[in-house]
Design a protein around this motif. Sequence first.
Motif, short mmCIF file in Angstrom:
data_model
loop_
_atom_site.label_atom_id
_atom_site.label_comp_id
_atom_site.label_asym_id
_atom_site.label_seq_id
_atom_site.Cartn_x
_atom_site.Cartn_y
_atom_site.Cartn_z
N CYS A 1 0.93 -1.07 -0.12
CA CYS A 1 0.08 0.27 -0.05
C CYS A 1 0.79 0.85 0.32
O CYS A 1 0.66 2.43 -0.44
N HIS A 2 1.97 0.99 0.85
CA HIS A 2 2.93 2.65 0.95
C HIS A 2 3.88 2.32 1.12
O HIS A 2 4.14 1.36 2.55
N ILE A 3 4.70 2.89 1.40
CA ILE A 3 6.66 2.03 0.83
C ILE A 3 6.40 2.23 3.30
O ILE A 3 7.61 1.90 3.52
N HIS A 4 5.86 3.57 2.84
CA HIS A 4 6.37 4.07 4.76
C HIS A 4 5.95 3.36 5.75
O HIS A 4 4.41 3.23 5.40
N PRO A 5 5.96 2.57 6.87
CA PRO A 5 5.27 2.62 8.59
C PRO A 5 3.78 3.49 8.47
O PRO A 5 4.46 4.36 7.93
N LEU A 6 2.75 3.35 8.80
CA LEU A 6 1.33 4.36 8.79
C LEU A 6 1.00 4.03 10.14
O LEU A 6 1.35 2.57 10.74
N VAL A 7 1.07 5.31 10.59
CA VAL A 7 0.15 5.67 12.51
C VAL A 7 -1.40 5.24 11.57
O VAL A 7 -1.87 6.14 11.61
N CYS A 8 -1.96 4.92 13.33
CA CYS A 8 -3.49 4.93 13.04
C CYS A 8 -3.95 6.05 13.96
O CYS A 8 -3.15 6.59 15.16
N LYS A 9 -4.46 7.10 13.69
CA LYS A 9 -4.50 8.18 14.27
C LYS A 9 -5.73 9.09 13.98
O LYS A 9 -6.46 8.73 12.91
N ARG A 10 -6.61 9.58 15.07
CA ARG A 10 -7.50 10.62 14.25
C ARG A 10 -7.13 11.74 13.56
O ARG A 10 -6.14 11.99 13.14
N PHE A 11 -7.99 11.50 12.44
CA PHE A 11 -7.75 12.33 11.67
C PHE A 11 -8.49 14.22 10.96
O PHE A 11 -9.67 13.87 11.24
N LEU A 12 -7.85 14.63 11.61
CA LEU A 12 -8.01 16.21 12.05
C LEU A 12 -7.24 16.97 10.80
O LEU A 12 -7.34 17.04 10.60
N ALA A 13 -8.46 16.56 10.30
CA ALA A 13 -8.90 17.74 8.84
C ALA A 13 -8.47 19.42 9.34
O ALA A 13 -9.04 19.91 9.48
N GLU A 14 -7.35 19.53 8.46
CA GLU A 14 -6.96 20.69 8.66
C GLU A 14 -7.69 22.55 7.48
O GLU A 14 -8.34 21.76 7.08
N ASN A 15 -7.85 23.44 9.17
CA ASN A 15 -8.82 24.24 7.77
C ASN A 15 -9.55 23.56 7.12
O ASN A 15 -10.06 24.09 6.12
N ASP A 16 -10.50 22.88 7.64
CA ASP A 16 -11.85 22.60 6.82
C ASP A 16 -11.57 22.04 5.43
O ASP A 16 -12.52 21.57 4.43
N SER A 17 -10.21 21.56 4.80
CA SER A 17 -9.95 21.10 3.31
C SER A 17 -10.46 19.67 3.67
O SER A 17 -10.33 18.98 4.29
N LEU A 18 -10.90 19.04 2.12
CA LEU A 18 -11.20 17.74 1.59
C LEU A 18 -9.75 17.27 2.21
O LEU A 18 -8.80 17.62 0.34
N GLU A 19 -9.74 15.60 2.33
CA GLU A 19 -8.60 14.94 2.42
C GLU A 19 -9.52 13.78 1.83
O GLU A 19 -10.16 13.35 2.07
N TYR A 20 -8.58 12.95 0.79
CA TYR A 20 -8.51 11.75 0.01
C TYR A 20 -8.36 10.48 0.22
O TYR A 20 -6.94 10.58 0.66
N CYS A 21 -8.84 9.89 0.50
CA CYS A 21 -7.66 8.34 0.80
C CYS A 21 -6.84 8.23 0.11
O CYS A 21 -7.44 7.67 -1.63
N ASP A 22 -5.70 7.83 -0.58
CA ASP A 22 -4.38 7.93 -1.19
C ASP A 22 -4.52 5.95 -1.79
O ASP A 22 -4.24 6.05 -3.27
N ILE A 23 -5.48 5.37 -1.65
CA ILE A 23 -6.15 3.96 -1.82
C ILE A 23 -7.23 4.23 -3.03
O ILE A 23 -7.18 3.81 -3.91
N CYS A 24 -8.25 4.44 -1.89
CA CYS A 24 -9.20 4.46 -2.84
C CYS A 24 -10.20 5.65 -3.39
O CYS A 24 -10.58 5.40 -4.66
N GLU A 25 -8.85 6.73 -3.50
CA GLU A 25 -9.41 7.69 -3.50
C GLU A 25 -10.97 8.85 -3.32
O GLU A 25 -11.51 9.09 -3.97
N THR A 26 -11.30 8.18 -2.14
CA THR A 26 -12.91 8.98 -1.49
C THR A 26 -12.33 9.73 -0.62
O THR A 26 -10.76 9.19 -0.33
#
Length: 241
Positions: free
Chosen positions: A44-69
Amino acid sequence: KYPCQICMGTRVMSLDSCYRCVECELYFHFECLKIPASVVKKSCHIHPLVCKRFLAENDSLEYCDICETLVHAKHHAYSCEICDFLAHIECILREEAPSPLYLKELYSSHEYITIPTVGEDCQTDKLENKLLVNGIEHIHVMTAVQMNEFENVQCCDICDETIHGIPYECEICDFAAHDYCAEMGKLSKDRLHLNHPLTLLPKPPTQVTMHCEICRKDVQGFNLFCRLCDFIIDISCALKD
Ligand SMILES: [Zn+2]
Ligand SMILES: [Zn+2]
Ligand SMILES: [Zn+2]
Ligand SMILES: [Zn+2]
Ligand SMILES: [Zn+2]
Ligand SMILES: [Zn+2]
Ligand SMILES: [Zn+2]
């Protein structure tokens, strides 16, 4: 009140801490699911991944880099501490082969979608003339066919209608589409769903049958999808006036 199916307790389940199985309508405490705090999953990704609550910065929409949603703000997600990779927990922990959309990462390190800096004007043209369309095998990198290479009438692989003008074609395979169909590969707000941007997907995002919000038919092929509302419309309805 729904008990957590693991601890069977009804300890307060707020919307932020509770997880619901969409297939069987069962509820779980997030902590009871024992989601690994960190994972290394090179497919899925070359670097290690950590599970965290995702806090969007200034209301920008972020997308999953795997499913694109969309990734819901305030929900847990896997993120990379080295780069800005972000993905849904279910997309990372999924047992099946990862969606080929992870190839986006390979493409995004490629010159034509790097953000041009001053003095790189020559790359801006390349950037503007290419469109990315999510596919099953890979992300199609689409460019308009040159007039002199344009030979026969083709069928659009997104909407299945005949292409009468100049088609956009993938550089890697023989995937071809109308310019306006390929344009939908850019995240866009559709007049039919004004609140959130929709993602062009080659097939419905879940194994469960999904019905087009317009014609109510089963969605089979290309569609526009909003993860926030599970809103989905098939491509033919998206193109109708
Ligand atoms: Zn529990
Ligand atoms: Zn995802
Ligand atoms: Zn990373
Ligand atoms: Zn292709
Ligand atoms: Zn088309
Ligand atoms: Zn429809
Ligand atoms: Zn929506």
